[in-house]
Scaffold this motif. Structure first.
Motif, PDB file in Angstrom:
ATOM      1  N   GLU A   1       0.809  -1.417   0.304  1.00 56.98           N
ATOM      2  CA  GLU A   1       0.197   0.043   0.177  1.00 56.98           C
ATOM      3  C   GLU A   1       0.728   1.642   0.058  1.00 56.98           C
ATOM      4  O   GLU A   1       2.400   1.642   0.701  1.00 56.98           O
ATOM      5  CB  GLU A   1      -1.153  -0.013   0.564  1.00 56.98           C
ATOM      6  CG  GLU A   1      -2.031  -1.467   1.142  1.00 56.98           C
ATOM      7  CD  GLU A   1      -2.820  -0.746   2.447  1.00 56.98           C
ATOM      8  OE1 GLU A   1      -3.363   0.065   2.640  1.00 56.98           O
ATOM      9  OE2 GLU A   1      -2.906  -1.765   2.971  1.00 56.98           O
ATOM     10  N   PRO A   2       0.214   2.643  -0.430  1.00 56.02           N
ATOM     11  CA  PRO A   2       1.120   3.967  -0.988  1.00 56.02           C
ATOM     12  C   PRO A   2       1.018   3.916   0.461  1.00 56.02           C
ATOM     13  O   PRO A   2       0.534   3.588   1.721  1.00 56.02           O
ATOM     14  CB  PRO A   2       0.102   4.339  -1.516  1.00 56.02           C
ATOM     15  CG  PRO A   2      -1.042   4.041  -1.853  1.00 56.02           C
ATOM     16  CD  PRO A   2      -0.981   2.468  -1.168  1.00 56.02           C
ATOM     17  N   GLY A   3       2.316   5.001   1.135  1.00 56.27           N
ATOM     18  CA  GLY A   3       2.711   4.831   2.652  1.00 56.27           C
ATOM     19  C   GLY A   3       1.431   5.013   3.324  1.00 56.27           C
ATOM     20  O   GLY A   3       0.721   6.617   2.588  1.00 56.27           O
ATOM     21  N   GLY A   4       1.460   4.984   4.407  1.00 58.33           N
ATOM     22  CA  GLY A   4       0.664   5.783   5.745  1.00 58.33           C
ATOM     23  C   GLY A   4      -1.231   4.873   5.137  1.00 58.33           C
ATOM     24  O   GLY A   4      -1.784   4.925   5.954  1.00 58.33           O
ATOM     25  N   GLY A   5      -0.435   3.570   4.128  1.00 62.52           N
ATOM     26  CA  GLY A   5      -2.129   3.149   4.331  1.00 62.52           C
ATOM     27  C   GLY A   5      -2.984   3.590   2.665  1.00 62.52           C
ATOM     28  O   GLY A   5      -2.737   4.845   2.367  1.00 62.52           O
ATOM     29  N   ALA A   6      -4.042   2.666   2.339  1.00 67.41           N
ATOM     30  CA  ALA A   6      -5.106   3.081   1.533  1.00 67.41           C
ATOM     31  C   ALA A   6      -5.762   3.946   1.191  1.00 67.41           C
ATOM     32  O   ALA A   6      -5.551   4.589   0.369  1.00 67.41           O
ATOM     33  CB  ALA A   6      -5.546   1.697   0.823  1.00 67.41           C
ATOM     34  N   HIS A   7      -5.786   4.484   2.318  1.00 67.65           N
ATOM     35  CA  HIS A   7      -6.839   5.460   2.752  1.00 67.65           C
ATOM     36  C   HIS A   7      -6.237   6.792   2.635  1.00 67.65           C
ATOM     37  O   HIS A   7      -6.633   7.761   2.272  1.00 67.65           O
ATOM     38  CB  HIS A   7      -7.800   5.491   3.901  1.00 67.65           C
ATOM     39  CG  HIS A   7      -7.054   5.445   4.973  1.00 67.65           C
ATOM     40  ND1 HIS A   7      -5.692   4.312   5.562  1.00 67.65           N
ATOM     41  CD2 HIS A   7      -6.722   5.766   6.071  1.00 67.65           C
ATOM     42  CE1 HIS A   7      -4.606   4.575   6.694  1.00 67.65           C
ATOM     43  NE2 HIS A   7      -5.143   5.742   7.233  1.00 67.65           N
ATOM     44  N   ARG A   8      -4.720   6.984   2.880  1.00 66.79           N
ATOM     45  CA  ARG A   8      -3.863   8.173   2.441  1.00 66.79           C
ATOM     46  C   ARG A   8      -4.375   8.184   0.747  1.00 66.79           C
ATOM     47  O   ARG A   8      -3.602   9.236   0.587  1.00 66.79           O
ATOM     48  CB  ARG A   8      -2.513   8.024   3.220  1.00 66.79           C
ATOM     49  CG  ARG A   8      -3.298   7.791   4.597  1.00 66.79           C
ATOM     50  CD  ARG A   8      -3.900   8.730   5.423  1.00 66.79           C
ATOM     51  NE  ARG A   8      -3.806   9.855   4.920  1.00 66.79           N
ATOM     52  CZ  ARG A   8      -2.727  10.288   5.169  1.00 66.79           C
ATOM     53  NH1 ARG A   8      -1.704   9.715   6.794  1.00 66.79           N
ATOM     54  NH2 ARG A   8      -1.861  11.687   5.677  1.00 66.79           N
ATOM     55  N   ASN A   9      -4.200   7.133   0.528  1.00 63.40           N
ATOM     56  CA  ASN A   9      -3.445   7.594  -1.179  1.00 63.40           C
ATOM     57  C   ASN A   9      -4.460   6.549  -2.408  1.00 63.40           C
ATOM     58  O   ASN A   9      -3.425   5.871  -2.781  1.00 63.40           O
ATOM     59  CB  ASN A   9      -2.545   7.430  -1.540  1.00 63.40           C
ATOM     60  CG  ASN A   9      -1.994   7.780  -3.470  1.00 63.40           C
ATOM     61  OD1 ASN A   9      -3.031   7.614  -4.219  1.00 63.40           O
ATOM     62  ND2 ASN A   9      -0.617   7.651  -2.712  1.00 63.40           N
ATOM     63  N   PRO A  10      -5.871   6.544  -2.455  1.00 65.92           N
ATOM     64  CA  PRO A  10      -6.448   5.871  -3.344  1.00 65.92           C
ATOM     65  C   PRO A  10      -6.436   5.943  -4.697  1.00 65.92           C
ATOM     66  O   PRO A  10      -6.610   4.397  -4.561  1.00 65.92           O
ATOM     67  CB  PRO A  10      -8.013   6.498  -3.222  1.00 65.92           C
ATOM     68  CG  PRO A  10      -7.891   7.435  -2.144  1.00 65.92           C
ATOM     69  CD  PRO A  10      -6.459   7.460  -1.413  1.00 65.92           C
ATOM     70  N   ASP A  11      -5.574   6.263  -4.931  1.00 70.06           N
ATOM     71  CA  ASP A  11      -5.708   6.277  -6.495  1.00 70.06           C
ATOM     72  C   ASP A  11      -4.050   5.401  -6.949  1.00 70.06           C
ATOM     73  O   ASP A  11      -3.925   4.679  -7.488  1.00 70.06           O
ATOM     74  CB  ASP A  11      -4.587   7.825  -6.950  1.00 70.06           C
ATOM     75  CG  ASP A  11      -6.158   8.990  -7.203  1.00 70.06           C
ATOM     76  OD1 ASP A  11      -6.820   8.590  -7.802  1.00 70.06           O
ATOM     77  OD2 ASP A  11      -5.706   9.378  -7.249  1.00 70.06           O
ATOM     78  N   GLY A  12      -2.899   5.460  -5.935  1.00 72.03           N
ATOM     79  CA  GLY A  12      -2.119   4.808  -5.491  1.00 72.03           C
ATOM     80  C   GLY A  12      -2.051   3.748  -5.350  1.00 72.03           C
ATOM     81  O   GLY A  12      -1.740   2.935  -5.929  1.00 72.03           O
TER      82      GLY A  12
END
Ligand SMILES: [Zn+2]
Lengths: 281, 330
Positions: B268-279
């Protein structure tokens, strides 16, 4: 070694952990005092109200099959402790040992070959005295192998189900036994091996949501608790009162999920009749 | 990605305790006017993330997996697929909004998508029953499996549910049999199946649509036999032991990979999926791309899938000795 001796002794006694000791016993359904001997001689059904007691797998086999024909298979398949699971001081390995002592069994399912009215069949019977007949890897593997035996020998498979669900102490591996046992049924289906399930009190959770629901023909004992989610869970989640008779065999029959409700005293002749139709070529 | 965080009261309500320091740093970065200070803070933020997320406790991962801002199935499908034609109904009793299904296009290829949708807004959550499916949902999924097989579409399944719905109607309509048959169909179908565990893979309700040739699981997702709270209630007789239960049940993506239940962990992108849904959607899209490419090379077959599930579990054979002695005596 003491433990080994005890469990072996219990096993040789037929694993009969029946109704509590004493001359009299109380029937939980009608609350009447009944003679223990009378209950036992009646296949552990209350002579007053017809309540079907929860009984040991060995008793089930004894009542169902031709005398002396049952030969156990796959008793060498045993649980491991893949998660190193521990509740308080008790490890899962110790929990299994405790269940062995209490039930006289080495797992929650017994498999083997037997005859009913002369028809040879492959049989699996579950036992609630062993950790609520929950399904872990050993249960899944035994069921799977029994199904493979049925395919190889081209005989019917009969499963007497009872279970509280998948065995939590084995975590996700226990959940996956739902897929494994379902695949065993798939293989029987493809091979044209008839698969009869007998649902008994209580058949719930992951076992109900896998091989117990996948029979070609589904029978059930009267008034058994059969369902996916436990009543208390539903009550807690929905804050509603559960209707009378919810999740009984009769309820599931009325909803279309059971072919026939069969009293214990008629189970043997009923299965024999089915086998006479179904024994594979 | 950090800049996307909304500074509303609603958002602060959803900050988990172990995320707090990270959010504070982000606020400081936004507030500062000194370039030098900003650089220092950004470095600190990076270090904080690297120390927090890989070292989360199992319970913290449960919290992340259930995070109210975690992307849901639709957040992914709208980003990943060009076109989704949603299909409804189980052709018997109704349509279950907890499970979304339909035909979609992925890089020009037609695929069948099936998955749980937990819901984002309070209204949607209620409408979709928090992603807890009824038998109608599983029967809808089975319908899709049948169509996919007939028309030779790969099936892409998205798993995100606390559990199958425990309810009176669900029982009446055959929750157990529906799950069993859905699993059976997942094993039998000739269509290739990819499954992604997005957030919560909860018990039989998840497995019903999770049988696959290849299962990918997000780094902070969980996949469990039952919710840790329920396990705590039953085995410890105390719901407050949920953290202990979460550790004991081995619920993380790493655990699942170790047991051979899943095939890949999607970082997951840094900080988790909820911090970066696009990533996160990008990561998932790449997994799907790989799966479909392998599918074209004939890497998946129903037989291989079936054998994978036949092997699952861990047991002793011919151990302990007591069992053998009894077996010899028949
Ligand atoms: Zn009675």
């Amino acid at each position: 070694m003491a433990l080994f001796e005890r469990s072996k002794f219990a096993r040789l006694m037929g694993g009969k952990k029946k109704v509590p000791d004493g001359v009299w016993m109380k029937c939980p359904a009608c609350n009447q005092a009944v003679y223990r001997v009378e209950v036992e001689s009646n296949q552990e059904v209350c002579p007053l109200c017809n309540h079907h007691f929860r009984i040991a797998a060995h008793s089930r086999i004894e009542y169902l099959v031709d005398e002396g024909t049952f030969v156990e298979t796959h008793a060498n398949i045993a649980s491991t402790d893949p998660l190193q699971f521990k509740v308080g001081k008790e490890t899962y390995t110790e929990r299994v040992e405790r269940a062995k002592g209490a039930s006289g069994l080495d797992e929650a399912i017994i498999t083997g070959f037997a005859h009913i009215d002369g028809h040879r069949l492959c049989l699996a019977a579950m036992d609630a005295n062993f950790i609520m007949a929950s399904m872990g890897s050993a249960v899944g593997e035994r069921f799977h192998r029994a199904a493979m035996d049925a395919i190889e020998e081209r005989v019917c498979m009969v499963c007497i189900a009872a279970s509280g669900g998948a065995r939590m102490q084995e975590g996700i591996l226990a959940l996956m036994q739902m897929a494994k046992t379902a695949d065993a049924v798939r293989q029987m289906n493809e091979a044209g091996i008839p698969y009869i399930t007998i649902l008994t009190d209580a058949t719930t959770g992951g076992v109900y949501a896998s091989f117990a629901s996948l029979g070609d023909i589904t029978l059930a004992e009267p008034q058994a608790n059969i369902g996916f989610a436990g009543k208390r869970l539903i009550e807690g989640a929905l804050k509603v009162k559960i209707p009378e008779g919810f999740q009984t065999s009769e309820y599931q029959f009325n909803n279309g999920f059971i072919d026939k409700i069969v009293p214990r005293s008629e189970m043997r002749e009923t299965v024999a009749k089915l086998l006479s139709y179904l024994t594979p070529a | 990605m950090a800049g996307k965080k909304k500074k509303s009261k609603g958002a602060t309500d959803t900050i988990l305790p172990f995320e707090r320091h990270i959010f504070e740093l982000e606020d400081k970065i936004r507030a500062t006017e000194s370039e030098e200070e900003r650089k220092g803070l950004e470095k600190q933020l990076q270090q904080e993330r690297e120390s927090v997320y890989p070292n989360l406790s199992p319970w913290q991962r449960v919290q992340l997996a259930r995070h109210s801002q975690r992307p849901r199935m639709l957040d992914y499908t709208t980003r990943i697929f060009d076109d989704v034609f949603e299909l409804h109904g189980d052709r018997a009793l109704g349509d279950d909004p907890a499970i979304i299904a339909g035909i979609a296009r992925f890089q020009g290829e037609t695929v069948m998508i099936v998955g749980h949708q937990k819901g984002v807004s309070t209204e949607e959550k209620v409408e979709r029953n928090f992603g807890m499916a009824h038998p109608e949902g599983y029967r809808k999924a089975m319908r899709m499996y049948t169509l996919a097989e007939r028309f030779n579409f790969p099936i892409l399944s998205f798993v995100d549910t606390p559990a199958a719905h425990p309810g009176i109607e669900a029982e009446q309509h055959g929750q157990g049999p529906a799950i069993a048959r859905s699993i059976l169909q997942g094993l039998s179908t000739r269509a290739p199946i990819f499954a992604a565990v997005l957030g919560e893979g909860g018990s039989g309700g998840a497995l019903a649509i999770a049988v696959s040739d290849h299962t990918a699981m997000f780094e902070h997702a969980i996949y469990v036999i039952c919710p840790p709270e329920r396990c705590a209630e039953i085995l410890w007789r105390d719901v407050e032991k949920k953290e202990l239960a979460a550790s004991a049940l081995k619920v993380t993506a790493g655990d699942l990979l170790g047991f051979g239940i899943i095939d890949t962990i999607m970082p997951e992108p840094g900080g988790g999926a909820h911090r970066n849904p696009d990533g996160a959607a990008q990561v998932l899209a790449e997994e799907i791309e790989k799966f479909l490419a392998a599918s074209k090379k004939g890497q998946w077959s129903p037989q291989k899938r079936q054998e994978k599930y036949q092997r699952m579990g861990e047991w002793y054979e011919d151990l302990p000795p007591a069992a053998c002695v009894v077996a010899d005596q028949g």
